[in-house]
Design an enzyme around this catalytic site. Sequence first.
Site, PDB file in Angstrom:
ATOM      1  N   ASP A   1       0.822  -1.202   0.000  1.00 44.16           N
ATOM      2  CA  ASP A   1       0.000   0.000   0.000  1.00 44.16           C
ATOM      3  C   ASP A   1       0.865   1.265   0.000  1.00 44.16           C
ATOM      4  O   ASP A   1       1.953   1.295   0.582  1.00 44.16           O
ATOM      5  CB  ASP A   1      -0.908  -0.013   1.232  1.00 44.16           C
ATOM      6  CG  ASP A   1      -2.134   0.867   1.083  1.00 44.16           C
ATOM      7  OD1 ASP A   1      -2.572   1.064  -0.065  1.00 44.16           O
ATOM      8  OD2 ASP A   1      -2.659   1.327   2.106  1.00 44.16           O
TER       9      ASP A   1
ATOM     10  N   GLY B   1      -7.079   6.982   8.954  1.00 42.70           N
ATOM     11  CA  GLY B   1      -7.209   7.112  10.401  1.00 42.70           C
ATOM     12  C   GLY B   1      -8.664   7.199  10.826  1.00 42.70           C
ATOM     13  O   GLY B   1      -9.587   6.942  10.057  1.00 42.70           O
TER      14      GLY B   1
ATOM     15  N   HIS C   1     -10.064   4.414  -0.016  1.00 45.95           N
ATOM     16  CA  HIS C   1      -9.071   4.562   1.050  1.00 45.95           C
ATOM     17  C   HIS C   1      -9.729   5.220   2.253  1.00 45.95           C
ATOM     18  O   HIS C   1     -10.723   5.922   2.140  1.00 45.95           O
ATOM     19  CB  HIS C   1      -7.889   5.405   0.561  1.00 45.95           C
ATOM     20  CG  HIS C   1      -6.922   4.626  -0.267  1.00 45.95           C
ATOM     21  ND1 HIS C   1      -5.647   4.341   0.160  1.00 45.95           N
ATOM     22  CD2 HIS C   1      -7.034   4.049  -1.488  1.00 45.95           C
ATOM     23  CE1 HIS C   1      -5.014   3.635  -0.771  1.00 45.95           C
ATOM     24  NE2 HIS C   1      -5.852   3.440  -1.777  1.00 45.95           N
ATOM     25  N   GLY C   2      -9.147   4.986   3.434  1.00 50.67           N
ATOM     26  CA  GLY C   2      -9.705   5.588   4.642  1.00 50.67           C
ATOM     27  C   GLY C   2     -11.021   4.965   5.033  1.00 50.67           C
ATOM     28  O   GLY C   2     -11.963   5.661   5.424  1.00 50.67           O
TER      29      GLY C   2
ATOM     30  N   SER D   1     -11.800   3.073   7.602  1.00 49.57           N
ATOM     31  CA  SER D   1     -12.085   2.893   9.026  1.00 49.57           C
ATOM     32  C   SER D   1     -13.083   3.938   9.517  1.00 49.57           C
ATOM     33  O   SER D   1     -12.926   5.131   9.254  1.00 49.57           O
ATOM     34  CB  SER D   1     -10.789   2.990   9.849  1.00 49.57           C
ATOM     35  OG  SER D   1      -9.990   1.843   9.669  1.00 49.57           O
TER      36      SER D   1
ATOM     37  N   VAL E   1      -9.083  -1.089   5.152  1.00 46.18           N
ATOM     38  CA  VAL E   1      -9.325  -0.958   6.589  1.00 46.18           C
ATOM     39  C   VAL E   1      -8.016  -1.200   7.324  1.00 46.18           C
ATOM     40  O   VAL E   1      -7.361  -2.224   7.121  1.00 46.18           O
ATOM     41  CB  VAL E   1     -10.396  -1.961   7.078  1.00 46.18           C
ATOM     42  CG1 VAL E   1     -10.494  -1.942   8.607  1.00 46.18           C
ATOM     43  CG2 VAL E   1     -11.749  -1.647   6.463  1.00 46.18           C
TER      44      VAL E   1
ATOM     45  N   THR F   1      -6.930   1.232  10.662  1.00 48.71           N
ATOM     46  CA  THR F   1      -6.914   1.760  12.026  1.00 48.71           C
ATOM     47  C   THR F   1      -7.852   1.016  12.957  1.00 48.71           C
ATOM     48  O   THR F   1      -7.478   0.669  14.086  1.00 48.71           O
ATOM     49  CB  THR F   1      -7.269   3.256  12.015  1.00 48.71           C
ATOM     50  OG1 THR F   1      -6.362   3.935  11.138  1.00 48.71           O
ATOM     51  CG2 THR F   1      -7.158   3.849  13.405  1.00 48.71           C
TER      52      THR F   1
END
Length: 289
Positions: free
Chosen positions: A82, A181, A208-209, A211, A231, A233
């Site tokens: 990644d 995050g 992306h992102g 979480s 996924v 965080t």
Amino acid sequence: MALISTTPMLEKAKQDKHGIVAFNVHSFDSIFWVLEAAAELKSPVILQTTVGTVTSLGAENIVAVAKAASEYYNIPTGLHLDHCTNFEVIKEAIRAGYTSVMIDASMHPFEVNVAETKKVMDLAKSLGVNVEAELGKVGGVEDDIVVAEEDAEKAVPEECKQFIELTGVPTLAPAIGTAHGIYKGKPKIDFDRIAKIAELVDVPLVLHGGSAIPEEEVRHCVSLGMAKVNVSTELKNAYSEAIRQHFLDDPDALDPRAYLQKAKEAAKEMAKSKIRMVGSEGKVVPAFV
């Protein structure tokens, strides 16, 4: 089952309108419990590592463990590098046996991003390795890549179309309002932008992102063409919180088998919830097995 390219996995997911979760793994044991969760739900899955994890554990070691785990659980498994900005690290990962890599040149002008992506495509395409690229800038922190909220930029749909035509990249991560995050406030996902990009390009898109985005919003993203959902965080936090709680409950209970088992079960349940969220439960088909 050997590790497989994520290209056919994601193309099928896009066609069938479900997603596949790409879980960031940071230790050898996490590779096994992610695949155990996927096996219990009969779901294809993608293991992914940051450059920092490759530096910490070693690309060849990660591949060896991922292969052993995928063969043990007999689940379609991709292994993805990644957010990599370094061509030499990408070469190392491909040489070791990664089946997917991300070249992140999104911080550069469009023309440079195209050139850097084509360079990776020239290396990876003949080997059947999937390549992911990013357009726009996803906010937040991913390893040593930091994008402040005010510097985050959304992808331009017409540029996405041009980028695919120029590079031939088989998966694209457009910035659409998510961040790496845990969110400080409610994420502001631009669903209209996703729909427009999906209308103009025919490759699977990457979220992306992933979480802490509300489940209904993730499902909406998947329905619009985002076949890969990252996924990280939440998985780390579930694992670490279980260990912290173990020692809060009993500071003298030092047997690692006890606290690591609790951490594994907490992280597995988190992984299962994400697999169900994207609709990939039960999607292991005979063609893969």
